[in-house]
Scaffold this active site. Structure first.
Site, mmCIF file in Angstrom:
data_model
loop_
_atom_site.group_PDB
_atom_site.id
_atom_site.type_symbol
_atom_site.label_atom_id
_atom_site.label_comp_id
_atom_site.label_asym_id
_atom_site.label_seq_id
_atom_site.Cartn_x
_atom_site.Cartn_y
_atom_site.Cartn_z
ATOM 1 N N ASP A 45 0.852 -1.190 0.000
ATOM 2 C CA ASP A 45 0.000 0.000 0.000
ATOM 3 C C ASP A 45 0.891 1.244 0.000
ATOM 4 O O ASP A 45 1.969 1.234 -0.611
ATOM 5 C CB ASP A 45 -0.931 -0.041 1.221
ATOM 6 C CG ASP A 45 -2.263 0.651 0.952
ATOM 7 O OD1 ASP A 45 -2.271 1.893 0.886
ATOM 8 O OD2 ASP A 45 -3.279 -0.049 0.812
ATOM 9 N N ASP A 70 0.274 3.102 18.852
ATOM 10 C CA ASP A 70 -0.358 1.790 19.028
ATOM 11 C C ASP A 70 0.542 0.638 18.581
ATOM 12 O O ASP A 70 0.279 -0.517 18.930
ATOM 13 C CB ASP A 70 -1.675 1.722 18.248
ATOM 14 C CG ASP A 70 -2.792 2.509 18.908
ATOM 15 O OD1 ASP A 70 -2.566 3.046 20.007
ATOM 16 O OD2 ASP A 70 -3.889 2.593 18.311
ATOM 17 N N HIS A 84 -3.629 5.931 3.761
ATOM 18 C CA HIS A 84 -4.352 4.740 3.295
ATOM 19 C C HIS A 84 -3.702 3.466 3.820
ATOM 20 O O HIS A 84 -4.385 2.579 4.368
ATOM 21 C CB HIS A 84 -4.384 4.755 1.764
ATOM 22 C CG HIS A 84 -5.327 3.778 1.149
ATOM 23 N ND1 HIS A 84 -4.954 2.502 0.803
ATOM 24 C CD2 HIS A 84 -6.641 3.891 0.806
ATOM 25 C CE1 HIS A 84 -5.983 1.876 0.264
ATOM 26 N NE2 HIS A 84 -7.024 2.693 0.258
ATOM 27 N N ASN A 108 -14.204 0.246 -6.152
ATOM 28 C CA ASN A 108 -15.249 1.134 -5.649
ATOM 29 C C ASN A 108 -15.923 1.974 -6.734
ATOM 30 O O ASN A 108 -16.453 3.049 -6.435
ATOM 31 C CB ASN A 108 -14.647 2.106 -4.623
ATOM 32 C CG ASN A 108 -13.893 1.410 -3.533
ATOM 33 O OD1 ASN A 108 -14.279 0.347 -3.077
ATOM 34 N ND2 ASN A 108 -12.782 1.998 -3.115
ATOM 35 N N ALA A 150 -7.742 -7.681 -8.711
ATOM 36 C CA ALA A 150 -8.628 -8.556 -7.946
ATOM 37 C C ALA A 150 -9.472 -9.451 -8.839
ATOM 38 O O ALA A 150 -9.974 -10.486 -8.390
ATOM 39 C CB ALA A 150 -9.531 -7.720 -7.041
ATOM 40 N N SER A 186 -11.197 -1.088 0.075
ATOM 41 C CA SER A 186 -9.877 -1.046 0.720
ATOM 42 C C SER A 186 -9.987 -1.372 2.199
ATOM 43 O O SER A 186 -9.090 -1.983 2.772
ATOM 44 C CB SER A 186 -9.256 0.350 0.585
ATOM 45 O OG SER A 186 -8.639 0.525 -0.654
#
Length: 457
Positions: free
Chosen positions: A193, A202, A225, A323, A339, A407
């Protein structure tokens, strides 16, 4: 060097070419490429540690060889291309030649510098009218046929609404991640990505291996992203600020920066990331990226062979379906590249009402291009309005953000795949089957949701 962008049959291309070499024919393939093209500047991934070609090598060589994948990326003028095509017969080590595409980060909002992948339309073509009618017919057929043979395949209407995110996101709730005893321990997950924000609190102390395949850009994410996607797939059990949003909290994270800080990349950068991930023994590769595909357009034969070879060697590639749909306007688009390859697990998006997200693409192309599974990607509603979408990590100092898109659905599946890999030891096609066989069936057309909603072990 990458040529200026151009278009071939509606595809946004770079001017370079991808060359598929037959299995066990790398050396003879290189000789053939040299003989027929005259290209002398050749870089081989196998000559670099963990097959990690530098971004500069990708950019500057005439021919780049990905040894694990059996693929070459070449700069060819028209005469060289013609010569190579003439050499591509059954006796040649050259199996296939394709133009290199441009790909983008896939999101449904265009927020925060992310690339907007939805093109507004004001008219509906006859083909789209046909598809709308087809979709409605399938909807009616499903309503009549499920449940069938005594097998319960439907959920109570109108679905499950889980909006209390005090301790965990709605996505982790409806996929049963919160009930799983598995953490992804010992499983290597590569997310290809825009990189990752290495300063995110985190992930302090977390094992993370990164590599950038973008010239003059480090792994450090300046887009957001990639950080969001990695957060969902591999985020912590107990983040600094609740709710929990991550799935594989003990996975080994491999950050492959194959998209620029502007959210774009190329086929060769994706292939470089896949090559690197396989060399590092990653069982799962997550790719929330792609390029638009037209109705009737075939999938990439080269990417299909790459994905099949990866599966046979124990690596499952999971990618966003895309999308481009605008279902609130009656527009449904086919699953995008890469995909749409049958050997890549294509992920569509649903909302917390277990309805197909308004932007999620469908399996409309007859030869390949199916949706294999769905995962949380958006809160109910169309463009605008109040939505909670998918909460995950984001660039500091923002820290967290809610985004929508296939995504966001894809890393849900990647993280859950890591849980199955830990729980069962399955890899490759066996892992694929574990995931789809245990999906929650939905009363929706399989062209939209595939096997159903991904569920954690």
């Amino acid at each position: 060097m990458i040529s200026s962008l151009s278009s071939i049959n509606g595809l946004e291309t770079t001017g370079r070419y991808l060359v598929l070499l037959r299995e066990n024919a790398i050396d003879s393939g290189i000789r053939t490429l040299r003989d027929y093209t005259g290209n002398r500047r050749v870089a081989r991934a196998a000559d670099f540690e963990k097959n990690a070609l530098t971004a500069e090598q990708l950019e500057q060589t005439d021919t780049t060889i990905f040894d694990n994948l059996g693929v070459a990326v070449c700069t060819l003028d028209p005469e060289q291309l013609q010569s190579l095509h003439e050499a591509s017969d059954e006796s040649s080590p050259i199996a296939l030649i394709e133009a290199e595409r441009v790909v983008y980060a896939l999101n449904a909002q265009g927020l925060g510098g992310l690339v907007e992948q939805i093109t507004p339309r004001t008219t509906t073509s006859p083909a789209m009218e046909y598809l709308k009618g087809y979709r409605d017919a399938v909807d009616r057929l499903v309503d009549h046929l499920v449940p069938t043979n005594g097998v319960q395949r439907m959920l109570p209407s109108p679905g499950i609404q889980v909006l209390d995110e005090t301790t965990a996101t709605w996505g982790l709730q409806i996929t049963k991640v919160v009930n799983s005893k598995f953490s992804g321990r010992g499983i290597k997950v590569a997310v290809l990505d825009t990189g990752f924000d290495l300063t995110h609190p985190d992930f302090a102390g977390r094992r993370m291996i990164g590599k950038s395949f973008i010239p003059n850009q480090e792994v450090q994410d300046r887009n957001g992203h990639g950080t969001h996607c990695i957060g969902t797939a591999c985020g912590p059990l107990s983040p600094v600020i609740p709710p929990r949003y991550g799935i594989g909290y003990e996975t080994e994270i491999f950050v492959g920066k194959v998209l620029s800080n502007q959210g774009s990349g190329t086929d060769s950068q994706i292939l470089a990331g896949i090559e690197w991930a396989i060399a590092n023994g990653c069982q799962i590769i997550s790719m929330s990226l792609g390029a638009r595909v037209s109705l009737g357009q075939p999938y990439s034969g080269l990417f299909e062979v790459v994905a099949d070879r990866a599966l046979r060697n124990g690596t499952l590639i999971i990618a966003a379906a895309g999308n481009e749909s605008q279902r609130h306007l009656g527009i449904v688009e086919p699953v995008g590249h890469p995909a749409n390859c049958p050997s890549i697990m294509a992920v569509g998006a649903i909302d917390s009402q277990l309805q197909v997200a308004w932007f999620s693409n469908a399996g409309l192309n007859a030869n390949g291009g199916q949706v294999d599974i769905v995962a949380p990607g958006a809160e109910p509603g169309t463009v605008g309005g109040s939505r909670i979408d998918v909460h995950s990590s984001y660039l500091m100092p923002t820290r967290y953000r809610r985004l929508a898109g296939t995504s966001m659905a894809t890393p849900h599946v990647a993280g859950i795949a890591a849980l199955y890999a830990e729980a069962t030891g399955a890899t490759g096609r066996v892992l694929w089957n574990r995931i789809t066989q245990n999906a929650l069936r939905l009363p929706l057309p399989s062209v939209d949701v595939g096997a159903g909603l991904v569920q954690a072990p």
